[in-house]
Design an enzyme around this catalytic site. Structure first.
Site, PDB file in Angstrom:
ATOM      1  N   GLU A  60      49.478 -33.273  25.018  1.00  0.00           N
ATOM      2  CA  GLU A  60      49.591 -33.516  26.509  1.00  0.00           C
ATOM      3  C   GLU A  60      48.234 -34.497  27.048  1.00  0.00           C
ATOM      4  OE1 GLU A  60      51.686 -31.896  28.251  1.00  0.00           O
ATOM      5  OE2 GLU A  60      52.552 -30.824  27.057  1.00  0.00           O
ATOM      6  N   CYS A 113      45.229 -34.132  35.577  1.00  0.00           N
ATOM      7  CA  CYS A 113      46.306 -35.076  34.745  1.00  0.00           C
ATOM      8  C   CYS A 113      47.474 -35.450  35.538  1.00  0.00           C
ATOM      9  CB  CYS A 113      46.439 -34.568  33.428  1.00  0.00           C
ATOM     10  SG  CYS A 113      47.161 -32.753  33.405  1.00  0.00           S
TER      11      CYS A 113
HETATM   12  P1  NDP Z   1      39.067 -36.122  25.610  1.00  0.00           P
HETATM   13  O1  NDP Z   1      40.125 -36.851  25.128  1.00  0.00           O
HETATM   14  O2  NDP Z   1      37.878 -36.776  25.499  1.00  0.00           O
HETATM   15  O3  NDP Z   1      38.734 -34.703  24.973  1.00  0.00           O
HETATM   16  C1  NDP Z   1      39.694 -33.861  24.658  1.00  0.00           C
HETATM   17  C2  NDP Z   1      39.393 -32.608  23.759  1.00  0.00           C
HETATM   18  O4  NDP Z   1      39.335 -33.320  22.405  1.00  0.00           O
HETATM   19  C3  NDP Z   1      38.027 -32.261  23.641  1.00  0.00           C
HETATM   20  O5  NDP Z   1      38.076 -30.792  23.443  1.00  0.00           O
HETATM   21  C4  NDP Z   1      37.240 -32.994  22.774  1.00  0.00           C
HETATM   22  O6  NDP Z   1      36.188 -32.554  22.196  1.00  0.00           O
HETATM   23  C5  NDP Z   1      38.303 -33.021  21.771  1.00  0.00           C
HETATM   24  N1  NDP Z   1      38.021 -34.220  20.982  1.00  0.00           N
HETATM   25  C6  NDP Z   1      37.283 -35.420  20.861  1.00  0.00           C
HETATM   26  N2  NDP Z   1      37.414 -36.037  19.919  1.00  0.00           N
HETATM   27  C7  NDP Z   1      38.217 -35.664  19.047  1.00  0.00           C
HETATM   28  C8  NDP Z   1      38.714 -35.878  17.697  1.00  0.00           C
HETATM   29  N3  NDP Z   1      38.180 -37.056  17.091  1.00  0.00           N
HETATM   30  N4  NDP Z   1      39.416 -34.911  17.130  1.00  0.00           N
HETATM   31  C9  NDP Z   1      39.845 -33.794  17.692  1.00  0.00           C
HETATM   32  N5  NDP Z   1      39.258 -33.590  18.928  1.00  0.00           N
HETATM   33  C10 NDP Z   1      38.556 -34.383  19.554  1.00  0.00           C
HETATM   34  O7  NDP Z   1      39.799 -35.803  27.086  1.00  0.00           O
HETATM   35  P2  NDP Z   1      38.787 -34.782  28.062  1.00  0.00           P
HETATM   36  O8  NDP Z   1      38.371 -33.783  27.739  1.00  0.00           O
HETATM   37  O9  NDP Z   1      38.055 -36.002  28.729  1.00  0.00           O
HETATM   38  O10 NDP Z   1      39.965 -34.793  29.217  1.00  0.00           O
HETATM   39  C11 NDP Z   1      40.597 -35.355  30.096  1.00  0.00           C
HETATM   40  C12 NDP Z   1      41.763 -36.202  29.687  1.00  0.00           C
HETATM   41  O11 NDP Z   1      42.710 -35.028  29.535  1.00  0.00           O
HETATM   42  C13 NDP Z   1      42.414 -36.945  30.855  1.00  0.00           C
HETATM   43  O12 NDP Z   1      42.887 -38.188  30.334  1.00  0.00           O
HETATM   44  C14 NDP Z   1      43.696 -36.077  31.196  1.00  0.00           C
HETATM   45  O13 NDP Z   1      44.519 -36.706  31.884  1.00  0.00           O
HETATM   46  C15 NDP Z   1      43.833 -35.365  30.310  1.00  0.00           C
HETATM   47  N6  NDP Z   1      44.685 -34.123  30.650  1.00  0.00           N
HETATM   48  C16 NDP Z   1      45.923 -34.015  30.335  1.00  0.00           C
HETATM   49  C17 NDP Z   1      46.558 -32.853  30.619  1.00  0.00           C
HETATM   50  C18 NDP Z   1      48.143 -32.544  30.360  1.00  0.00           C
HETATM   51  O14 NDP Z   1      48.560 -31.369  30.342  1.00  0.00           O
HETATM   52  N7  NDP Z   1      48.687 -33.803  30.097  1.00  0.00           N
HETATM   53  C19 NDP Z   1      45.943 -31.604  31.220  1.00  0.00           C
HETATM   54  C20 NDP Z   1      44.534 -31.853  31.503  1.00  0.00           C
HETATM   55  C21 NDP Z   1      43.788 -33.090  31.187  1.00  0.00           C
HETATM   56  P3  NDP Z   1      34.845 -32.870  23.084  1.00  0.00           P
HETATM   57  O15 NDP Z   1      34.936 -32.499  24.567  1.00  0.00           O
HETATM   58  O16 NDP Z   1      33.814 -31.864  22.314  1.00  0.00           O
HETATM   59  O17 NDP Z   1      34.542 -34.148  22.785  1.00  0.00           O
END
Ligand code: NDP
Length: 494
Positions: free
Chosen positions: A239, A273
């Site tokens: 997502e 999102c």
């Molecule tokens: P990120 O992609 O930065 O992070 C998402 C999650 O992935 C966090 O828990 C992060 O951990 C983790 N993560 C980071 N690097 C890795 C890796 N290499 N391997 C596995 N996990 C990893 O997104 P954001 O948290 O900034 O969220 C915002 C984004 O999410 C926006 O683009 C938004 O549109 C999308 N979003 C989509 C939704 C949907 O349902 N389609 C709903 C809500 C948001 P850490 O934070 O510790 O780095």
């Protein structure tokens, strides 16, 4: 982040004040492996409980969260900065999803008889959806309860155990959600949280004990997670972000459309999102719409009506997009000066070129671009010209026309004459296409996402003279089948 003598830790901060909200361990690959292994045995117990026992416990979990709404919303408010009222609504929405998943899992996934068809008339066919085992959930910070719960509740209801890695910006929310689950289900750690930074999420995605990853976050991170999943052929539901459009047709209720566009674009400081990032308005109502939109937007206050930008690094993206939008278009409200870290005041820009990053890339801030179009067809064409495909909105006075436009919108969800309303209907699947990801959470599709179909065919009696799966089969048997198939399928309709 601090490095303690034994255990690395990190702080979660209040983005409005910078105050430390909590300190959490950075769990490494070893800790993740141990958590997944424990969840693995808990998964067996959970699957063995059966539908009604799981349902009872999930409804208890729902009740415990409901009793703790203020507490959960409090942590969401502290870690994301969003107003308490918004945090409360988010928790309420998550509660409705736990309820739906608990009550509908058996109906959607439980064993059922399938018609075996004429050729299989001597068979009894059954289908059921079995749990996968341990599901790893990697969540974002913008809706740290609602969004991951769209995977967690459905995965649990389908009979899986869950290991949840919350965003490093909202670890306290993730820890609390698992603690409350343990209150409702104290027997085994069926749902547990691991905290840490990106590498902890990477360890979860790469753990061979995890049978599916449910990832919510940015498209760029989804690609890295998918690469980690590839190692073990672990399936993934992704997502990701969006660049959702709102279309205002000539016969729309312009005031309602402006109200919805404003809320869709600015609530949660635009960090949604499925938020509204682009608006296309049909010429006939453009001026009236802009009047309504800007009048309403002028009364909005960052820090009161919505909170700060939760992730400090996003400020640079928002600033860049505002700069590019204003350079190519015309600022109607706000501009570069609207960025007052950690807050961003509402920004409305019109006539931004369609190839500007402000129109093409996800901004994730309280900004919106608005463009005048000749008609709804042009609006739809522009709305669909994006690599993303998450959601969108249509405002129209003509129901049939609105439904037709909604169906042709290249997105997973479309709301008509309301904004983001699909997210409040638990039975509706939620997810996107293209750069917005794949797979679905919520609804029956969301339950099936966390289960594997198991098909069983049982021969009830031998069909005389029709033993086709035997070397003893003769030409006469084959002839009989060809005759039957020709009778059943050999006629053309036209
Ligand atoms: P990120 O992609 O930065 O992070 C998402 C999650 O992935 C966090 O828990 C992060 O951990 C983790 N993560 C980071 N690097 C890795 C890796 N290499 N391997 C596995 N996990 C990893 O997104 P954001 O948290 O900034 O969220 C915002 C984004 O999410 C926006 O683009 C938004 O549109 C999308 N979003 C989509 C939704 C949907 O349902 N389609 C709903 C809500 C948001 P850490 O934070 O510790 O780095």
């Amino acid at each position: 982040m601090s490095t303690a003598t034994e255990q690395r830790t990190f702080d979660s901060l209040n983005p409005a004040t910078g105050a430390v909200v909590g300190t959490h361990p950075v769990q490494d690959a070893g800790a993740v492996r141990a958590a997944v292994a424990e969840a693995g045995s808990a998964a067996e117990w959970w699957a063995g409980l059966g539908w009604s026992e799981r349902r009872r416990r999930l409804l208890d979990y729902k009740a415990v969260i409901t009793q703790n709404i203020a507490r959960v919303a409090g942590v969401v408010h502290e870690e994301t900065g969003k107003p308490k009222a918004d945090a409360t609504l988010e928790v309420i929405l998550a509660i409705t999803h736990i309820d739906w998943a608990a009550r509908n899992a058996r109906r959607v996934l439980g064993p059922r008889r399938i018609s075996p068809g004429m050729v299989g008339a001597n068979l009894a066919a059954t289908l059921e959806y079995l749990p996968l085992g341990v599901v790893g959930v990697i969540g974002p910070w913008n809706y740290p309860v609602f969004t991951p719960m769209g995977s967690i509740a459905y995965a649990l209801a389908a009979g899986n155990a869950v290991v949840f890695k919350p965003s490093e910006l909202t670890p306290g929310v993730g820890v609390l959600l698992a603690e409350l689950f343990a209150e409702a289900v104290p027997e085994r750690p069926v749902f547990r949280t691991v905290t840490g930074l990106g590498e902890t999420g990477a360890a979860l995605a790469g753990d061979p004990g995890v049978k599916k990853i449910a990832f919510t976050g940015s498209t760029a991170t989804a690609k890295r997670v998918m690469a980690a999943c590839a190692e073990n052929l672990t399936p993934l539901v992704a997502e990701c972000g969006g660049k959702d459009a709102l279309i205002v047709d000539a016969d729309a209720d312009v005031a309602a459309a402006a109200d919805a566009a404003l809320w869709g674009a600015m609530s949660n400081a635009g960090q949604t999102c499925v938020g509204v990032e682009r608006v296309y308005v049909v010429d006939a109502v453009y001026d009236a719409f802009m009047r309504e939109l800007t009048e309403r937007a002028r009364t909005l206050r960052a820090g009161e009506d919505y909170g700060p930008i939760t992730m400090p690094a996003q400020i640079d993206v928002i600033r860049r997009h505002i700069g590019e939008a204003v350079a190519g278009g015309k600022a109607v409200l706000g501009g570069p000066e609207s960025v007052r870290e950690p807050y961003v005041d509402p920004v409305i820009v019109e006539d931004v070129p369609e190839d500007s990053p402000a129109v093409r890339e996800e901004t994730f801030g309280p900004t919106v671009t608005v463009r005048r179009v000749a008609d709804a067809e042009e609006a739809l064409e522009k709305a669909n010209a994006t690599a993303y495909g998450l959601a969108g909105t249509i405002f129209s006075g003509n129901r049939r026309r609105a439904v037709e436009l909604a169906r042709r919108m290249r997105s997973g969800m479309t709301a008509i004459n309301s904004v983001i309303s699909f997210a409040s209907v638990p039975a509706l699947p939620f997810g996107g296409l293209g750069d917005s990801g794949f797979g679905r959470i919520h609804g029956a599709d969301g339950l099936r996402e966390f289960a594997r179909p198991k098909a069983v065919s049982r021969q009830r009696f031998a069909l005389p003279g029709m033993n086709l799966t035997s070397f003893a089969r003769g030409q006469a048997e084959l002839d009989r089948v060809v005759k039957l198939v020709t009778f059943l399928h050999g006629r053309r309709k036209r």
